[in-house]
Write a protein that holds these residues in place. Structure first.
Motif, PDB file in Angstrom:
ATOM      1  N   VAL A   1       0.657  -0.989   0.048  1.00 53.56           N
ATOM      2  CA  VAL A   1       0.031   0.036   0.012  1.00 53.56           C
ATOM      3  C   VAL A   1       0.756   1.449  -0.061  1.00 53.56           C
ATOM      4  O   VAL A   1       0.487   2.294  -0.592  1.00 53.56           O
ATOM      5  N   VAL A   2       2.248   1.081   0.700  1.00 54.56           N
ATOM      6  CA  VAL A   2       2.936   2.393   0.821  1.00 54.56           C
ATOM      7  C   VAL A   2       3.460   2.607  -0.778  1.00 54.56           C
ATOM      8  O   VAL A   2       3.405   3.707  -1.199  1.00 54.56           O
ATOM      9  N   THR A   3       3.985   1.619  -1.340  1.00 55.41           N
ATOM     10  CA  THR A   3       4.352   1.758  -2.709  1.00 55.41           C
ATOM     11  C   THR A   3       3.289   2.325  -3.785  1.00 55.41           C
ATOM     12  O   THR A   3       3.653   3.511  -4.392  1.00 55.41           O
ATOM     13  N   TYR A   4       1.956   1.911  -3.759  1.00 50.97           N
ATOM     14  CA  TYR A   4       1.019   2.521  -4.552  1.00 50.97           C
ATOM     15  C   TYR A   4       0.589   3.874  -4.030  1.00 50.97           C
ATOM     16  O   TYR A   4       0.418   4.594  -5.018  1.00 50.97           O
ATOM     17  N   SER A   5       0.727   4.237  -2.894  1.00 48.75           N
ATOM     18  CA  SER A   5       0.311   5.491  -2.334  1.00 48.75           C
ATOM     19  C   SER A   5       1.356   6.654  -2.860  1.00 48.75           C
ATOM     20  O   SER A   5       1.030   7.522  -3.405  1.00 48.75           O
ATOM     21  N   ILE A   6       2.588   6.054  -2.816  1.00 47.26           N
ATOM     22  CA  ILE A   6       3.746   7.098  -3.291  1.00 47.26           C
ATOM     23  C   ILE A   6       3.530   7.238  -4.656  1.00 47.26           C
ATOM     24  O   ILE A   6       3.649   8.369  -5.316  1.00 47.26           O
ATOM     25  N   LEU A   7       3.408   6.247  -5.618  1.00 43.53           N
ATOM     26  CA  LEU A   7       2.810   6.423  -7.338  1.00 43.53           C
ATOM     27  C   LEU A   7       1.624   7.219  -7.473  1.00 43.53           C
ATOM     28  O   LEU A   7       1.470   8.221  -8.330  1.00 43.53           O
ATOM     29  N   VAL A   8       0.573   7.116  -6.527  1.00 43.25           N
ATOM     30  CA  VAL A   8      -0.456   7.782  -6.709  1.00 43.25           C
ATOM     31  C   VAL A   8      -0.299   9.333  -6.563  1.00 43.25           C
ATOM     32  O   VAL A   8      -0.707  10.285  -7.142  1.00 43.25           O
ATOM     33  N   ASP A   9       0.610   9.525  -5.495  1.00 42.17           N
ATOM     34  CA  ASP A   9       0.892  10.935  -5.008  1.00 42.17           C
ATOM     35  C   ASP A   9       1.586  11.598  -6.274  1.00 42.17           C
ATOM     36  O   ASP A   9       1.407  12.736  -6.501  1.00 42.17           O
ATOM     37  N   ALA A  10       2.495  10.949  -6.908  1.00 41.55           N
ATOM     38  CA  ALA A  10       3.444  11.595  -7.721  1.00 41.55           C
ATOM     39  C   ALA A  10       2.581  11.588  -9.085  1.00 41.55           C
ATOM     40  O   ALA A  10       2.861  12.761  -9.517  1.00 41.55           O
ATOM     41  N   HIS A  11       1.592  10.985  -9.316  1.00 47.76           N
ATOM     42  CA  HIS A  11       0.907  11.149 -10.754  1.00 47.76           C
ATOM     43  C   HIS A  11      -0.021  12.136 -10.602  1.00 47.76           C
ATOM     44  O   HIS A  11      -0.083  13.195 -11.269  1.00 47.76           O
ATOM     45  N   CYS A  12      -0.472  12.295  -9.208  1.00 47.10           N
ATOM     46  CA  CYS A  12      -1.459  13.480  -9.066  1.00 47.10           C
ATOM     47  C   CYS A  12      -0.743  14.754  -9.053  1.00 47.10           C
ATOM     48  O   CYS A  12      -1.307  15.821  -9.644  1.00 47.10           O
ATOM     49  N   LYS A  13       0.319  14.864  -8.612  1.00 43.54           N
ATOM     50  CA  LYS A  13       1.270  16.231  -8.552  1.00 43.54           C
ATOM     51  C   LYS A  13       1.686  16.499  -9.821  1.00 43.54           C
ATOM     52  O   LYS A  13       2.022  17.789  -9.955  1.00 43.54           O
TER      53      LYS A  13
END
Length: 462
Positions: free
Chosen positions: A198-210
């Motif tokens: 979940v941490v990996t996915y959260s990092i990627l979600v945040d990066a794409h959103c920004k």
């Protein structure tokens, strides 16, 4: 009375009637004090144990050391580590990891690496935990070469990267805005038989959103669910923020409501992201609805919540509402900071209500706060716009009284204030002073003086 306070009270009564507590009793109390961040009381009790001839075990030493690190007392933690050795206790890998992690989190990388070297000299073999602490620290400071050196050292010691290491590297790539390299790291991780969590996915979600790729972030969340991993509050916050950055508040609200339906309770940060989004979109009434919602059913609003709302109200000129929020914040007994005051001071200065701004500024010292250079710049600009350059200059010169020296921005604001109030001689003198202090004229100041030169045919060195 909390359990720790009760425990301290019982200990006092035991001592009064002559019953000597054993090392287990004292160790338990020290542990409780450390967990509640009452580190001074824990140290006092520890010293008292030593004075009375008790011999704390390694667990007690490690507990106090952990407490010092968690409260950010790095210097004391290092001294305590040395004291352990002097008293015959050899700190283990956990003790060293605790202090090194503390150094890394405070950006004291050279100190962390120095302690790491000393640990290895003492024959303590590093483990994956300590390497992760160091790699995280060097990545946060953008020292990619040092991170690579540590990774190579790990490989040389036959220590394999774990999910934590990979997540640190993925996060570092994302912070450098090279998502493609982050994705490559995920692929490399999978080849090693480690699946994203979940941490990996959260990092990627945040990066794409920004980066404005919110639809891609939504796809990542769908992939998570297909893999049987439910998004957590961090994932949802990143996605909500992504929609807010795109000014798609209805979509942000949809995700916000979805997280509750999925059994993931919004945290105060979730509410703050939504409230900030509404304020940026000039929809402050909807922001206030959310504020009233958390006031009634939790979580408790923090100083960020109040600051966001006050900023939103000030930007719309709703100063009475901003002041009402400020008073509510004071009543809530939150620890005040300079940011909330500065927001309100700026709002009143922008509205030309300099006397109210001045009153708020003078309240800072009463509440144990010191104005920063930004707060002074706002006040100086406010006085100048009100046609009070003399008073602005008095405030400019009084900055040193609060251990706050003018920066380039303050000089430029004061010079522009002098010029716009026809104090051209004073503006010129202050420009010369600014240059001698090593500061430069900004575009606005330079333009004003070019106009002055053209009008007067005099040469002024900018």
């Amino acid at each position: 009375m909390g359990y720790i306070d009760f425990g301290s009270s019982v200990l006092g009564k035991m001592m009064k009637v002559g019953v000597q507590p054993d090392v287990v009793t004292l160790s338990t109390l020290i542990n409780g004090l450390c967990k509640r961040s009452k580190i001074s009381e824990a140290l006092s009790l520890f010293d008292e144990m030593m004075e009375k001839g008790y011999r704390p075990n390694l667990i007690v030493y490690t507990t106090v050391l952990n407490g010092l690190c968690k409260t950010g007392n790095t210097d004391r933690a290092l001294r305590f580590l040395r004291m352990m050795e002097e008293r015959g206790f050899k700190p283990n890998i956990v003790a060293y990891s605790t202090v090194i992690d503390c150094f890394c989190k405070k950006g004291l990388l050279s100190e962390a690496l120095d302690l790491f070297s000393k640990m290895k000299v003492k024959g303590i073999r590093p483990n994956i935990v300590i390497y992760n602490c160091l790699i995280h620290g060097v990545c946060n400071l953008g020292q990619q070469k040092e991170a690579t050196r540590l990774l190579n050292e790990m490989a040389g010691n036959n220590i394999s990267l774990d999910i934590v290491t990979y997540n640190i590297l993925i996060d570092a790539h994302c912070k450098k805005r090279v998502i493609s390299e982050a994705v490559d790291t995920v692929d490399a991780m999978r080849k090693q038989g480690i699946e994203p969590n979940v941490v990996t996915y959260s990092i990627l979600v945040d990066a794409h959103c920004k980066e404005g790729m919110v639809s891609k972030a939504e796809d990542i969340v769908d992939t998570m669910r297909k893999k049987g991993i439910e998004p957590d509050v961090v994932t949802y916050n990143a996605l909500i923020n992504g929609h807010c950055l795109q000014n798609k508040m209805d979509e942000a609200r949809r995700v916000f409501q979805l997280m509750s339906k999925k059994g993931c309770a919004p945290a105060i940060r979730s509410y703050n992201i939504m409230i900030n989004g509404y304020c940026k979109a000039k929809r402050v009434d909807e922001a206030m609805e959310l504020f009233h919602e958390i006031s009634q059913k939790g979580p408790t609003p923090d100083i960020v919540t109040y600051s966001i709302l006050m900023q939103g109200m000030c930007e719309l000129g709703r100063l009475s509402s901003a002041l009402k929020l400020f008073r509510a914040m004071l009543k809530s007994r939150l620890e005040l900071d300079i940011v909330s005051y500065t927001i309100l001071i700026d709002g009143f200065c922008t509205a030309g209500r300099i006397e109210v701004a001045k009153e708020l500024f003078l309240q800072l010292s009463v509440n144990g706060l010191k104005p920063d250079v930004y707060t002074y710049g706002i006040m100086i600009n406010g006085f100048c716009k009100k046609g009070l350059p003399d008073e602005a200059y008095q405030w400019f010169r009084s900055m040193g009284n609060n251990d706050c020296l003018p920066d380039s921005c303050c000089y430029n604001v004061m010079i522009q204030g002098f010029y716009r109030n026809s104090y051209t001689s004073e503006a010129t003198q202050l420009l010369v002073e600014m240059v001698s202090m090593g500061f430069s004229a900004d575009l606005c100041t330079a333009t004003l003086f070019v106009d002055l030169i053209l009008q007067s045919n005099k040469s002024i060195l900018i």
